[in-house]
Scaffold this active site. Structure first.
Site, PDB file in Angstrom:
ATOM      1  N   ASP A  78      -6.685 -30.018 -37.417  1.00  0.00           N
ATOM      2  CA  ASP A  78      -7.366 -31.034 -36.631  1.00  0.00           C
ATOM      3  C   ASP A  78      -8.360 -30.430 -35.640  1.00  0.00           C
ATOM      4  OD1 ASP A  78      -4.410 -31.919 -37.193  1.00  0.00           O
ATOM      5  OD2 ASP A  78      -5.528 -33.776 -36.981  1.00  0.00           O
ATOM      6  N   LYS A  79      -9.441 -31.157 -35.393  1.00  0.00           N
ATOM      7  CA  LYS A  79     -10.414 -30.740 -34.381  1.00  0.00           C
ATOM      8  C   LYS A  79      -9.958 -31.149 -32.986  1.00  0.00           C
ATOM      9  CE  LYS A  79     -15.227 -31.311 -32.903  1.00  0.00           C
ATOM     10  NZ  LYS A  79     -16.548 -31.916 -33.219  1.00  0.00           N
TER      11      LYS A  79
END
Length: 415
Positions: A78-79
């Site tokens: 995930d960012k």
């Protein structure tokens, strides 16, 4: 979650908010193996915050003056989170890697060591999550979360693809993939570079509007560095335009200018979009039961043939087998019975055939497809409360999405 409609748990939702801060969402890779400490390849245990895995790889490759293809990783993370994972640099000494750490933004090198083998995509057991849910909306969120987690342990979690699969925050990579499958390469490029969406900054929106007007030069000049992939696509198009050689092939070259993991993601995102709908409709019939016509796989992803319905039912209840839905492609088998009706209706609604997934005008982006389980198992669950909110912890297999778990707990769409 995109194209996901069905819940499989009976509890009410806690509501609330996630990812208020990146540190509210922690992910740690569960490796299949540990590096040995010797060999020609350098493995880096990184912690990143607010960045995609691919962006970090590109930055490291640039600082080491290497081709990105020398970099390996087991899975995207995930960012909008704090994540820890292994990445690998082939045929590079650990000392060279350590020397660039301070130049990689929002990334820590927690461990740098050597290994004989490279790291390949999919070489992980799963991921461990620790997620803070703030501002819950019911009186007893902890008890509700624990009850939901127990149901999910018993039944399994719907195996939806999360928003990250679709290029969050724009979440439009499936539209690029849809255009490619329909044979519209120009439409695919237009969808990715143009089409400003609500919530984007004014400079980004203006760059996209310039592209939509056909002013490629202005679009490129306006694009900030954050639009690195759009800029990559525009470069070969501008080169052809300046030479007076612009043609349909310019759009093909624009797609090919992207890193391999990203350009492959377009068709995969469209497959995932259709898969989510198939899971949603099939899960409404019962996620942990056998329906006549189901194609069922075991835990090694092999299709089970010649098993009677009672045996399949028992295997499914014991998590030794799982009903599946299709990641549509040119060679994927479709179910029969009611599950098969669902799968064929989705193709009809989209106006595509299985063969269309192998007839894409951009070489090497087609897909044969596969069957994928409609649920996954969750383990090592925990939940507790603090002044900040409700924290849930759990582990899930590789390729599965924590937001599928959160969606069941919160009973709302989560990103």
């Amino acid at each position: 979650m995109l194209n996901a409609e069905t819940y499989v748990t009976s509890t009410e939702g806690t509501g609330g908010r996630i990812r208020v801060h990146n540190r509210d969402f922690e992910v740690e890779e569960i490796p299949l193996t540990e590096p040995s400490g010797s060999g020609p390849n350098t493995w880096i245990w990184i912690e990143k915050e607010g960045r995609t895995t691919l962006d970090v790889l590109l930055d490291i490759a640039r600082e080491l003056h290497l081709d990105r293809r020398r970099m390996g990783f087991a899975g995207m993370k995930d960012k909008r989170a704090v994540t820890r994972q292994w990445i690998c640099v082939s045929n590079t000494a650990p000392s060279e890697v350590k020397a660039i750490e301070e130049r990689i933004r929002n990334v820590k090198f927690l461990r740098v060591t050597a290994n004989e083998k490279k790291l390949r995509m999919g070489q992980l057991l799963g991921n461990r999550f620790r997620i803070l849910i703030r501002d819950t909306e019911i009186d007893e969120p902890l008890e509700t979360a624990k009850a939901t987690l127990q149901e999910l342990e018993d039944k399994g979690v719907p195996n939806y693809y999360g928003w990250q699969r679709f290029g969050s925050p724009r979440a439009n990579t499936h539209l690029v993939g849809r255009a490619l499958v329909h044979g519209d390469v120009k439409g695919a490029v237009d969808s990715y570079i143009g089409n400003p969406l609500e919530g984007e900054s004014e400079i980004v929106s203006e760059a996209r509007r310039a592209y939509d007007r056909g002013d490629l030069e202005e679009a490129y000049e306006l694009m900030p560095s954050s639009m690195r992939y759009e800029r990559m696509m525009l470069r070969p198009m501008l080169r052809d335009l300046r030479r007076g050689e612009f043609s349909d092939e310019s759009y093909v070259r624009a797609i090919h200018a992207l890193p391999k993991p990203l350009k492959r993601m377009f068709v995969h995102a469209y497959q995932s979009y259709l898969f989510n709908r198939a899971v949603s409709e099939r899960a409404a019939l019962g996620i942990n039961t056998h329906i006549p016509g189901d194609i069922v796989i075991d835990n090694d992803q092999h299709i089970i043939h010649d098993a009677d319905p009672d045996e399949l039912e028992e295997l499914i209840l014991n998590f030794e087998a799982h009903p599946t839905a299709p990641l549509y492609g040119s060679k994927v088998p479709l179910a029969s019975g009611r599950p098969g009706e669902i799968e064929r209706r989705i193709l009809e609604d989209e106006g595509v055939s299985l063969e269309d997934f192998n007839s894409i005008k951009v070489p090497k982006l087609g897909s044969h497809g596969m069957r994928r389980a409609i649920r996954f198992r969750i383990w090592d669950v925990d939940a507790h409360e603090s002044q900040e909110g409700l924290t849930v912890e759990f582990s899930i297999p590789r390729g599965c999405y924590a937001t599928s778990v959160l969606r069941e707990i919160m009973k709302k769409d989560v990103v």
